[in-house]
Design an enzyme around this catalytic site. Structure first.
Site, mmCIF file in Angstrom:
data_model
loop_
_atom_site.group_PDB
_atom_site.id
_atom_site.type_symbol
_atom_site.label_atom_id
_atom_site.label_comp_id
_atom_site.label_asym_id
_atom_site.label_seq_id
_atom_site.Cartn_x
_atom_site.Cartn_y
_atom_site.Cartn_z
ATOM 1 C CE1 TYR A 108 7.471 -14.307 -10.469
ATOM 2 C CE2 TYR A 108 9.137 -15.972 -10.058
ATOM 3 C CZ TYR A 108 8.573 -15.029 -10.890
ATOM 4 O OH TYR A 108 9.092 -14.799 -12.131
ATOM 5 N N GLY A 109 7.411 -14.155 -3.591
ATOM 6 C CA GLY A 109 6.842 -14.191 -2.243
ATOM 7 C C GLY A 109 5.570 -13.373 -2.155
ATOM 8 C CD1 TRP A 110 2.646 -15.136 0.422
ATOM 9 C CD2 TRP A 110 3.193 -14.592 2.515
ATOM 10 N NE1 TRP A 110 2.478 -16.255 1.182
ATOM 11 C CE2 TRP A 110 2.808 -15.957 2.485
ATOM 12 C CE3 TRP A 110 3.575 -14.034 3.746
ATOM 13 C CZ2 TRP A 110 2.793 -16.756 3.610
ATOM 14 C CZ3 TRP A 110 3.560 -14.832 4.870
ATOM 15 C CH2 TRP A 110 3.175 -16.182 4.799
ATOM 16 C CD GLU A 134 -4.743 -2.807 4.906
ATOM 17 O OE1 GLU A 134 -4.852 -3.934 4.404
ATOM 18 O OE2 GLU A 134 -3.654 -2.280 5.188
ATOM 19 C CB ALA A 148 0.169 0.743 12.912
ATOM 20 C CG ASP A 149 -0.754 -4.764 10.820
ATOM 21 O OD1 ASP A 149 0.060 -5.687 10.742
ATOM 22 O OD2 ASP A 149 -0.906 -3.927 9.909
ATOM 23 C CD GLU A 157 -4.825 -7.182 5.825
ATOM 24 O OE1 GLU A 157 -4.302 -6.611 6.799
ATOM 25 O OE2 GLU A 157 -4.216 -7.970 5.106
ATOM 26 C CD GLN A 206 -1.653 -2.415 1.518
ATOM 27 O OE1 GLN A 206 -0.502 -2.694 1.857
ATOM 28 N NE2 GLN A 206 -2.607 -3.338 1.466
ATOM 29 C CD GLN A 258 -2.568 -10.714 -0.245
ATOM 30 O OE1 GLN A 258 -1.927 -11.453 0.461
ATOM 31 N NE2 GLN A 258 -3.162 -9.637 0.228
#
Length: 599
Positions: free
Chosen positions: A188-190, A474, A442-443, A496, A168, A211
């Site tokens: 090709y990770g997340w 989020e 923030a998470d 999220e 983001q 995603q």
């Protein structure tokens, strides 16, 4: 006076939980330092205050190159080493390239780093090389590659494909890629991005593990795949509408758009270009030459440096100047108040506003054509009732001919330190265009916890006829988006729910399990959304159930197209997608539940 330039006129593997909780990241030592405070000269008793000057230098954290500059690569590498993993550091940089051709460069971009060309067209500034974002700092996981940007450049990638693996708050605007564009990290990770506007990719775009993604008013040579939610509006070469398999949402045009203001050089003079509004736009603004719009001399801007007071910024605005916020951190003891129609507030290098003592960072009057762009608002430790207000409560003027635009304006509560805000962004003025924002409670980082960085609401839209293109919101304690205005429209939404809810009771909304991510008020009769997604990752209590991602009145004029909800690895579940419609998520397989059309 403004001048008017002439016109040139198959799915990747769905990732599981996106982000691990990080410890606090220490601020990196300053590479170039911050500018000294700027303020108006105090007036002698009985005399009027001295007028603030327009224009001036851009400060030490704006680094300007031309093709003859020696050691460009080493300077780029120096900034990258400082910023690569400084997710919550204090460094802020803008890397600007004068028109011309540059050979053999690889500009790797870390946190709070913007790179841009200084021509009127991207093709005025060509790099035979790459502008790269990868995720080596985070073991190949690109889901935290926030807060960086690329604008107004033409790239001829060394190996034919440029890598831009972002999450983001990482806009890619007015770019011309003479080759392909890879949106995934090495290996090709997340990955969890992202946003492209007013850009041309001659080759194919490969999202791979991304995603979700939103692309607006652009041209692509192809698009390789989709995971959960790929949305296009006004994009030449976009894949055909096919949601949910593959999950492409494609609108032929964008209803209303106006590109972000940008700094450029006219000879040796810095100016700020203000692109004109387009309706039913498709393709770039610059494909046939220079774009349509007006421009302002830098002498019409107060060039702000870190340390300046809010009083001085407001004095500059009262004097009739626009604001250019150079890279750095600005503490505010009162709101920046924008009262004049057509005012531009433009940040460079992720200039960051921190409201102290619970104030609102910035407010606008209910006037035409304000342009807010390119800055970050970081909530302070004392709760602010709001952080950004566009128009006062009750604003009702018609701004359809000249709307206010909010572009690449990002909001953060916690992460870099304790922060609180009841509602982050409030949109009261009619016809406002929110074009790419990430509003984030923030998470991870410092100052993070269910009550520590309390923030109940992300965005509240009270004004009618508001359009959001590229809306990322989020982790708020209650509603992430609340929409009260009539005739609102959203093209692309990514959400999220808050990871850190301690238990089911903490999110209970009366008789409903959890607060919807996107709530349209019961009083609204007309609303429309395309390509909207909400994910849950209730890792503190994986037994939490969220009834739905979307809530809206069941009325003929309230319409949604292509909705999805996802449980990330089974940490919490959704019972429905929108209201009481849609299948529940289940298990740990991270497979979306979708609704193609509602009602």
């Amino acid at each position: 006076m403004p001048s008017t330039p002439t016109e040139a006129h198959d799915s990747g593997r769905p990732p599981l939980a996106r982000r691990s909780v990080l410890g606090a990241m220490a601020a990196a030592p300053g590479l170039l330092g911050l500018s000294s405070p700027a303020s108006a000269t105090p007036a002698a008793p009985g005399k009027q205050p001295q007028a603030l000057p327009g224009g001036g230098d851009l400060g030490p954290n704006v680094i300007v190159f031309d093709p003859s500059t020696a050691g460009i690569q080493s300077r780029l590498d120096q900034v990258f080493r400082q910023q690569e993993s400084a997710q919550f550091g204090t460094g802020r940089y803008a890397l600007l390239f004068k028109p011309g051709t540059y050979n053999g460069l690889n500009a790797q971009l870390g946190f709070y780093t913007s790179i841009a060309g200084l021509g009127l067209s991207p093709d005025d500034t060509t790099i035979n090389g790459d502008v790269t974002v990868d995720a080596g700092w985070f073991n190949g996981n690109a889901t935290q590659n926030f807060w960086r940007s690329a604008e107004n450049l033409a790239l001829s990638p060394v190996n034919g494909t440029n890598r831009w693996a972002v999450a983001q708050a990482a806009p890619f605007r007015r770019m011309h890629i003479k080759g392909g564009l890879n949106l995934a990290p090495s290996g090709y990770g997340w990955a969890s991005g992202g946003y492209i506007a007013d850009s041309r990719v001659d080759g194919s775009v490969g999202p791979y593990s991304q995603q979700q993604w939103y692309t607006r008013d652009s041209s692509v040579g192809g698009w390789a795949n989709a995971v959960w939610n790929m949305v296009f509006s006004g994009v030449q070469g976009a894949p055909a509408q096919s949601f949910p398999n593959p999950p492409y949402t494609t609108l032929d045009t964008t209803p209303v758009s106006r590109e972000k203001p940008f700094l450029y050089l006219n000879g040796s003079e810095y100016r700020v270009f203000l692109p004109e509004k387009r309706t039913n736009a498709r393709g770039t603004t610059w494909g046939s030459g220079t774009p349509r719009g007006t421009s302002l001399s830098l002498s019409q801007f107060y060039v702000a440096k870190p340390g300046v007071t809010a009083a001085t910024l407001n004095a500059a605005l009262t004097q009739g100047l626009h604001l250019l916020l150079t890279p750095g951190i600005y503490h505010l003891d009162q709101p920046i108040q924008v009262n004049r129609a057509g005012t531009v507030v433009l940040g460079l290098g992720y200039a960051t506003l921190i409201p102290d003592n619970g104030v609102t960072a910035l407010r606008t009057a209910d006037v035409d054509g304000v342009r807010l762009a390119g800055f970050l608002i970081d909530a302070g430790p004392v709760n602010s009732s709001t952080l950004l207000e566009v128009g006062p409560s009750g604003a009702s003027a018609d701004h359809s001919a000249n709307p206010t635009t909010v572009q690449d304006v990002f909001v953060r509560i916690g992460g870099a330190g304790a922060g609180k805000a009841t509602t982050s962004m409030v949109i009261n003025s009619r016809h406002t265009i929110i074009d790419h924002t990430w509003v984030w409670r923030a998470d991870h980082g410092t100052g993070v916890g269910w009550e520590t960085n309390r923030a109940d609401y992300g965005i509240r839209v009270n004004g009618s006829d508001v359009l959001a293109t590229g809306l990322f919101v989020e982790h708020f304690n209650k509603y992430d988006v609340q929409w009260y205005g009539e005739r609102g429209r959203t093209i692309f939404f990514q959400n999220e729910k808050a990871y850190d809810a301690p238990n089911q009771a903490a999110i209970q909304n009366g008789g409903i399990k959890g607060y919807a991510a996107y709530k349209v008020a019961d009083s609204v009769t007309t609303h429309e959304g395309w390509g909207l997604g909400s994910y849950c990752y209730y890792n503190v209590d994986p037994t939490i159930v969220q009834h739905h991602g979307f809530a809206a009145p069941n009325k003929p004029g309230v319409k949604f197209h292509n909705l999805l909800v996802v449980s990330l690895g089974g940490n919490g579940q959704y019972e429905r997608v929108v209201n009481d419609t849609g299948s529940p998520t289940s298990g740990t397989s991270t497979v979306p539940s979708t609704v193609v059309s509602y009602p």
